[in-house]
Design an enzyme around this catalytic site. Structure first.
Site, PDB file in Angstrom:
ATOM      1  CE  LYS A  25     -15.192  -0.230  -7.666  1.00 46.42           C
ATOM      2  NZ  LYS A  25     -16.436   0.004  -8.355  1.00 46.42           N
ATOM      3  CE  LYS A  47      -4.354  -1.767   1.754  1.00 48.31           C
ATOM      4  NZ  LYS A  47      -5.477  -1.595   2.674  1.00 48.31           N
ATOM      5  CE  LYS A 100      -7.951 -11.637  -3.131  1.00 48.87           C
ATOM      6  NZ  LYS A 100      -7.304 -11.492  -1.826  1.00 48.87           N
TER       7      LYS A 100
END
Ligand code: TRP
Length: 327
Positions: free
Chosen positions: A196, A113, A193
């Site tokens: 969104k 992140k 995977k």
């Protein structure tokens, strides 16, 4: 007999999709019968990356309504919003004094992140796993259903429980992971995977037409160029999805017919679309009922908040007492 307690959380980011459904939500629904289950929409966690306030407000309610539409039953489990129980952040502070900076620095999710949000590497993002530990420990939960990507965070939760217990006396059970047996649901690209952000997903509230638009061009066995080429279901994500939603006989038949080149990918996908819609139909209709009556969702969240807050306060009282904070 009182069931043992279980906790899990989901971020109110993005639209829920098949990956969330088969990877987590169906499992949550199953577990609510066997555990004293607490499920949490983690808005505090979602604030650690760039977000929009109005979208957040909307998504928290959307995710909650969808979870109910998918089968979370407020008569069996507690469903609440993290920021409705501010004791989570209170306990987090206490745990943060036990959390080694080096451990947090090495968290895979923090590193990923940080790379994605290079201009906003904030303290909240760094402390994310400590808040997650507080989520779990404040309810003294013994089990946490999570996917593989959360194992590191859960390990830290155990470590913090142990440290607290050693330093201040036996208080928290060490939470165990409950892995889902569900296979990893890949996206429609058949590579990553389902997510969104990669836009390779089918959302739970998409219409049958939208589902078909997305399924039709979806990636299958790349070696299968023509219908006359035999296919390999073992490496085909469409087949994985069939296994999740289609009757067993159909799955066996598709497996056989694909290998013999007796069924083409489009026909296979049409079969899948139909069975997928059989699963999604009741979710979609329950969801639109809830959309029409948002008060129902708010009531569920209010009840969840009441119940969780009571437990969270008890734990905090005990923590304050043991750590030498004022009662
Ligand atoms: N970090 C989890 C995720 O991204 C969400 C989460 C927050 C969670 N707190 C939790 C999961 C506590 C399990 C238990 O999926």
């Amino acid at each position: 007999m009182r069931h043992k307690r279980l906790f899990s959380g989901i971020q109110p980011t993005g639209e829920l999709h098949l990956g969330n459904y088969f990877g987590a939500i169906t499992n949550w629904v199953r577990l609510q019968d066997q555990w004293d289950a607490i499920y949490c929409v983690v808005d505090y966690h979602a604030m650690t990356v760039e977000y929009d306030s109005d979208t957040m407000r909307r998504r928290v309610l959307e995710v909650s309504a969808l979870l109910i539409a998918c089968g979370l039953d407020p008569a069996k489990c507690s469903l609440f919003v993290q920021s409705d129980v501010p004791e989570h952040t209170e306990l987090m502070w206490v745990l943060s004094t036990l959390a080694p900076m080096g451990r947090l620095q090495n968290m895979t999710q923090f590193k990923e992140k940080s790379e994605k949000n290079a201009d906003n590497i904030n303290l909240g993002l760094f402390a994310y796993p400590v808040l997650q530990a507080a989520d779990i420990l404040i309810y003294k939960a013994e089990a946490v259903p999570v996917g593989e990507d959360q194992l590191q965070h859960l390990e830290l939760s155990r470590e913090l429980a142990r440290k607290f217990n050693t330093r201040f006396g036996e208080t928290f059970p060490e939470p165990k992971q409950l892995m889902t047996e569900a296979p990893r649901i890949l996206g429609l690209d058949g590579k990553s995977k389902m997510s969104k952000s990669l836009n390779n997903y089918i959302g739970l509230t998409e219409t049958p037409e939208q589902v078909w638009e997305k399924l039709r061009p979806a990636y299958t066995d790349p070696a299968r160029l023509r219908k006359s080429d035999p296919g390999n279901p073992d490496i085909c994500n469409i087949f994985t999805l069939h296994k999740m939603v289609s009757p067993k006989e159909l799955v066996l038949e598709i497996d056989r017919a694909c290998r013999k080149a007796e069924i083409g990918c489009i026909e296979c996908k049409k079969n899948l679309a139909q069975n997928l819609n059989n699963v999604l139909d009741p979710i979609r209709s329950r969801y639109s009922e809830l959309e029409a009556r948002p008060g129902e969702v708010l009531d569920v969240l209010a009840a969840g908040k009441e119940r969780c807050r009571r437990t969270a306060r008890e734990t905090m009282d005990e923590v304050r007492e043991k750590t030498g904070l004022r009662p």
